[in-house]
Write a protein that holds these residues in place. Sequence first.
Motif, PDB file in Angstrom:
ATOM      1  N   GLY A 271      19.369  38.990  41.814  1.00  0.00           N
ATOM      2  CA  GLY A 271      19.667  40.229  42.532  1.00  0.00           C
ATOM      3  C   GLY A 271      18.931  41.409  41.942  1.00  0.00           C
ATOM      4  O   GLY A 271      18.221  41.293  40.932  1.00  0.00           O
ATOM      5  N   PRO A 272      19.113  42.576  42.573  1.00  0.00           N
ATOM      6  CA  PRO A 272      18.289  43.727  42.221  1.00  0.00           C
ATOM      7  C   PRO A 272      18.631  44.393  40.886  1.00  0.00           C
ATOM      8  O   PRO A 272      17.858  45.212  40.416  1.00  0.00           O
ATOM      9  N   CYS A 273      19.775  44.087  40.293  1.00  0.00           N
ATOM     10  CA  CYS A 273      20.199  44.871  39.123  1.00  0.00           C
ATOM     11  C   CYS A 273      20.255  44.100  37.803  1.00  0.00           C
ATOM     12  O   CYS A 273      19.775  44.605  36.781  1.00  0.00           O
ATOM     13  N   LEU A 274      20.856  42.908  37.796  1.00  0.00           N
ATOM     14  CA  LEU A 274      21.182  42.284  36.512  1.00  0.00           C
ATOM     15  C   LEU A 274      19.939  41.982  35.665  1.00  0.00           C
ATOM     16  O   LEU A 274      19.897  42.306  34.469  1.00  0.00           O
ATOM     17  N   VAL A 275      18.944  41.375  36.267  1.00  0.00           N
ATOM     18  CA  VAL A 275      17.743  41.025  35.497  1.00  0.00           C
ATOM     19  C   VAL A 275      17.019  42.307  35.054  1.00  0.00           C
ATOM     20  O   VAL A 275      16.658  42.473  33.884  1.00  0.00           O
ATOM     21  N   LYS A 276      16.853  43.190  36.013  1.00  0.00           N
ATOM     22  CA  LYS A 276      16.134  44.454  35.750  1.00  0.00           C
ATOM     23  C   LYS A 276      16.801  45.238  34.614  1.00  0.00           C
ATOM     24  O   LYS A 276      16.123  45.729  33.708  1.00  0.00           O
ATOM     25  N   ASP A 277      18.113  45.329  34.672  1.00  0.00           N
ATOM     26  CA  ASP A 277      18.785  46.151  33.666  1.00  0.00           C
ATOM     27  C   ASP A 277      18.805  45.467  32.301  1.00  0.00           C
ATOM     28  O   ASP A 277      18.724  46.137  31.260  1.00  0.00           O
ATOM     29  N   THR A 278      18.883  44.140  32.305  1.00  0.00           N
ATOM     30  CA  THR A 278      18.788  43.422  31.034  1.00  0.00           C
ATOM     31  C   THR A 278      17.402  43.670  30.417  1.00  0.00           C
ATOM     32  O   THR A 278      17.270  43.868  29.203  1.00  0.00           O
ATOM     33  N   MET A 279      16.387  43.715  31.255  1.00  0.00           N
ATOM     34  CA  MET A 279      15.034  43.948  30.746  1.00  0.00           C
ATOM     35  C   MET A 279      14.824  45.411  30.335  1.00  0.00           C
ATOM     36  O   MET A 279      14.063  45.698  29.396  1.00  0.00           O
ATOM     37  N   GLN A 280      15.501  46.343  30.990  1.00  0.00           N
ATOM     38  CA  GLN A 280      15.424  47.755  30.547  1.00  0.00           C
ATOM     39  C   GLN A 280      15.977  47.862  29.127  1.00  0.00           C
ATOM     40  O   GLN A 280      15.408  48.545  28.272  1.00  0.00           O
ATOM     41  N   LEU A 281      17.073  47.172  28.916  1.00  0.00           N
ATOM     42  CA  LEU A 281      17.700  47.214  27.596  1.00  0.00           C
ATOM     43  C   LEU A 281      16.781  46.561  26.567  1.00  0.00           C
ATOM     44  O   LEU A 281      16.621  47.057  25.442  1.00  0.00           O
ATOM     45  N   SER A 282      16.168  45.477  26.980  1.00  0.00           N
ATOM     46  CA  SER A 282      15.252  44.786  26.072  1.00  0.00           C
ATOM     47  C   SER A 282      14.062  45.687  25.719  1.00  0.00           C
ATOM     48  O   SER A 282      13.625  45.737  24.558  1.00  0.00           O
ATOM     49  N   ALA A 283      13.551  46.394  26.714  1.00  0.00           N
ATOM     50  CA  ALA A 283      12.429  47.305  26.458  1.00  0.00           C
ATOM     51  C   ALA A 283      12.862  48.373  25.452  1.00  0.00           C
ATOM     52  O   ALA A 283      12.100  48.742  24.544  1.00  0.00           O
ATOM     53  N   PHE A 284      14.099  48.842  25.609  1.00  0.00           N
ATOM     54  CA  PHE A 284      14.592  49.853  24.673  1.00  0.00           C
ATOM     55  C   PHE A 284      14.666  49.273  23.255  1.00  0.00           C
ATOM     56  O   PHE A 284      14.370  49.959  22.275  1.00  0.00           O
ATOM     57  N   ALA A 285      15.067  47.999  23.176  1.00  0.00           N
ATOM     58  CA  ALA A 285      15.235  47.340  21.867  1.00  0.00           C
ATOM     59  C   ALA A 285      13.910  46.750  21.365  1.00  0.00           C
ATOM     60  O   ALA A 285      13.938  45.851  20.512  1.00  0.00           O
ATOM     61  N   ARG A 286      12.797  47.237  21.882  1.00  0.00           N
ATOM     62  CA  ARG A 286      11.458  46.765  21.507  1.00  0.00           C
ATOM     63  C   ARG A 286      11.364  45.239  21.629  1.00  0.00           C
ATOM     64  O   ARG A 286      10.860  44.545  20.738  1.00  0.00           O
ATOM     65  N   ASN A 287      11.929  44.726  22.708  1.00  0.00           N
ATOM     66  CA  ASN A 287      11.944  43.288  23.012  1.00  0.00           C
ATOM     67  C   ASN A 287      12.697  42.451  21.984  1.00  0.00           C
ATOM     68  O   ASN A 287      12.575  41.228  21.973  1.00  0.00           O
ATOM     69  N   GLN A 288      13.470  43.106  21.127  1.00  0.00           N
ATOM     70  CA  GLN A 288      14.274  42.370  20.141  1.00  0.00           C
ATOM     71  C   GLN A 288      15.701  42.204  20.683  1.00  0.00           C
ATOM     72  O   GLN A 288      16.670  42.568  20.029  1.00  0.00           O
ATOM     73  N   PHE A 289      15.832  41.720  21.890  1.00  0.00           N
ATOM     74  CA  PHE A 289      17.142  41.533  22.514  1.00  0.00           C
ATOM     75  C   PHE A 289      17.252  40.051  22.849  1.00  0.00           C
ATOM     76  O   PHE A 289      17.095  39.633  23.993  1.00  0.00           O
ATOM     77  N   GLY A 290      17.465  39.269  21.786  1.00  0.00           N
ATOM     78  CA  GLY A 290      17.422  37.810  21.901  1.00  0.00           C
ATOM     79  C   GLY A 290      18.352  37.265  22.968  1.00  0.00           C
ATOM     80  O   GLY A 290      17.946  36.415  23.774  1.00  0.00           O
ATOM     81  N   LEU A 291      19.599  37.761  22.995  1.00  0.00           N
ATOM     82  CA  LEU A 291      20.553  37.230  23.973  1.00  0.00           C
ATOM     83  C   LEU A 291      20.086  37.517  25.399  1.00  0.00           C
ATOM     84  O   LEU A 291      20.242  36.690  26.292  1.00  0.00           O
ATOM     85  N   GLY A 292      19.521  38.718  25.590  1.00  0.00           N
ATOM     86  CA  GLY A 292      19.056  39.100  26.928  1.00  0.00           C
ATOM     87  C   GLY A 292      17.917  38.193  27.373  1.00  0.00           C
ATOM     88  O   GLY A 292      17.884  37.715  28.512  1.00  0.00           O
ATOM     89  N   HIS A 293      16.989  37.933  26.462  1.00  0.00           N
ATOM     90  CA  HIS A 293      15.849  37.068  26.814  1.00  0.00           C
ATOM     91  C   HIS A 293      16.285  35.628  27.007  1.00  0.00           C
ATOM     92  O   HIS A 293      15.793  34.928  27.896  1.00  0.00           O
ATOM     93  N   ALA A 294      17.235  35.176  26.177  1.00  0.00           N
ATOM     94  CA  ALA A 294      17.756  33.810  26.349  1.00  0.00           C
ATOM     95  C   ALA A 294      18.415  33.687  27.722  1.00  0.00           C
ATOM     96  O   ALA A 294      18.241  32.690  28.430  1.00  0.00           O
ATOM     97  N   ALA A 295      19.151  34.739  28.115  1.00  0.00           N
ATOM     98  CA  ALA A 295      19.822  34.712  29.423  1.00  0.00           C
ATOM     99  C   ALA A 295      18.784  34.609  30.545  1.00  0.00           C
ATOM    100  O   ALA A 295      18.972  33.866  31.514  1.00  0.00           O
ATOM    101  N   LEU A 296      17.688  35.330  30.389  1.00  0.00           N
ATOM    102  CA  LEU A 296      16.626  35.294  31.399  1.00  0.00           C
ATOM    103  C   LEU A 296      16.051  33.875  31.511  1.00  0.00           C
ATOM    104  O   LEU A 296      15.852  33.343  32.610  1.00  0.00           O
ATOM    105  N   LEU A 297      15.796  33.253  30.343  1.00  0.00           N
ATOM    106  CA  LEU A 297      15.237  31.902  30.356  1.00  0.00           C
ATOM    107  C   LEU A 297      16.177  30.928  31.067  1.00  0.00           C
ATOM    108  O   LEU A 297      15.743  30.099  31.861  1.00  0.00           O
ATOM    109  N   ILE A 298      17.473  31.058  30.760  1.00  0.00           N
ATOM    110  CA  ILE A 298      18.446  30.107  31.334  1.00  0.00           C
ATOM    111  C   ILE A 298      18.632  30.363  32.835  1.00  0.00           C
ATOM    112  O   ILE A 298      18.539  29.437  33.650  1.00  0.00           O
ATOM    113  N   ASN A 299      18.894  31.625  33.194  1.00  0.00           N
ATOM    114  CA  ASN A 299      19.202  31.915  34.605  1.00  0.00           C
ATOM    115  C   ASN A 299      17.992  31.678  35.505  1.00  0.00           C
ATOM    116  O   ASN A 299      18.120  31.112  36.588  1.00  0.00           O
TER     117      ASN A 299
END
Length: 413
Positions: A271-299
């Motif tokens: 959908g339009p929000c969950l992936v995008k917002d998880t990636m916004q947070l990851s960008a803020f965390a300089r891509n050091q958002f392991g759980l967010g990236h793991a979620a992306l890989l799984i979903n």
Amino acid sequence: MTVRPDIASQGTPTTVENADITVVGGGGHVGIPLVLAFAEAGLRVNVNDRNASVLDTLQSGKLPFIEAGAGGLLAQALASKRLVFTTAADRISTGGPVIITIGTPVDEFLNPVRKVVQDCIDALLPSLADGQLLVLRSTVFPGTTDWLAGYLKDKGRKLNVAFCPERVVQGNGLKELRDMPQIVSGCTPDAEREAAALFGRIAPEVVTVTPMEAEFAKLFSNAYRYIEFAATNEFYLVAKSAGVDYQRVLEAMKHNYPRAKGIPRPGFAAGPCLVKDTMQLSAFARNQFGLGHAALLINEGLVLHIVEDLKRDYDLGKMTVGLLGMAFKAESDDVRASLSYKFKKVLASHARAVLTTDPFVTTDAELRPLDDVIAKSDLLILCAPHAAYKSADFKGKPVFDVWGHLEGNNVIR
Ligand SMILES: NC(=O)c1ccc[n+]([C@@H]2O[C@H](COP(=O)([O-])OP(=O)(O)OC[C@H]3O[C@@H](n4cnc5c(N)ncnc54)[C@H](O)[C@@H]3O)[C@@H](O)[C@H]2O)c1
């Protein structure tokens, strides 16, 4: 544009000059329920959206997408002449707050595009009056609200900047606006107080925090939900690899056990929000958002796992595969970032043919009637668990259902 005479029967027409509030992006998924909620609360609303066709649809009394309870409120708002529709950035009302609900996408690097907000504000700026309340409601990268306040100050403008995130679930926004607390933040005490008073008119409760706290609250909420879906999807894959039906495990875990009550069922989380917002947070965390990236890989990977499993069990190259439900979630007509289309794309190189159907989606010319897809397919995949599929007759054909939505001997999990 003029209001249809059969609908407009009461009240003084709302104009750009007398409107109490402007919603920029007012024809969007967030904008429409918000506009209607304020109109229901008695405000005259300037619905500003650069998409003229969406405004024409609204003005004719119709909704451009499914939104529970919105039809009646739209008719009421039109009849009481509470809405004025404008498409240009220079048609902003200066007599009250301006709320921004435009889309805030991520780019090809999965990074937020602040320019979208900046361009929008730059275009509005000549029409905004000093002293006006300017509310960001779109989901934004942490720091955007304070940046905007500084940007305006540098330009010598004295606007009260607030951030009041939208948290409603798409399609049920009106109910949730009435039932859920509104998070409010402002860059100055005046901005905070005015924004709290504004949202106090439509929300049962206001929670006040700083802009950065509000920005994080919104992004954390969406990222957490995305991670929850990933957790259950991974459990599903682990159980499946052991030949165990995860739905039975899930039922056993949740039965009268409060701590497991909130575990979602497996499914295609997009959908339009969950992936995008998880990636916004990851960008803020300089891509050091392991759980967010793991979620992306799984979903995102779930689709590929399922296709691989199906390839092992079926001779897909000789089969026509029917995809049931192209919207990104149940009972929705929204196809934005829907994983159903990822299925379609991936299967195009593995199956003999791929057919698609959806009872709600109106924007895809390739969709076929359900009966036609069932009749012509050798294998079906439930992509969006629309309620109507529960009672559909699949003519005994195998249906892959990750959601645990369907029952029957032909259902594969
Ligand atoms: N969809 C949801 O349920 C939901 C929930 C919470 C938060 N959000 C956030 O709200 C924001 C909007 O999402 P949406 O789903 O409503 O998007 P959308 O695309 O449905 O709506 C955005 C609207 O803004 C209009 N628009 C864009 N730029 C404009 C401009 N410069 N001037 C005037 N109009 C403009 C578009 O024409 C469109 O109608 C995003 O930041 C999103 O992450 C969405």
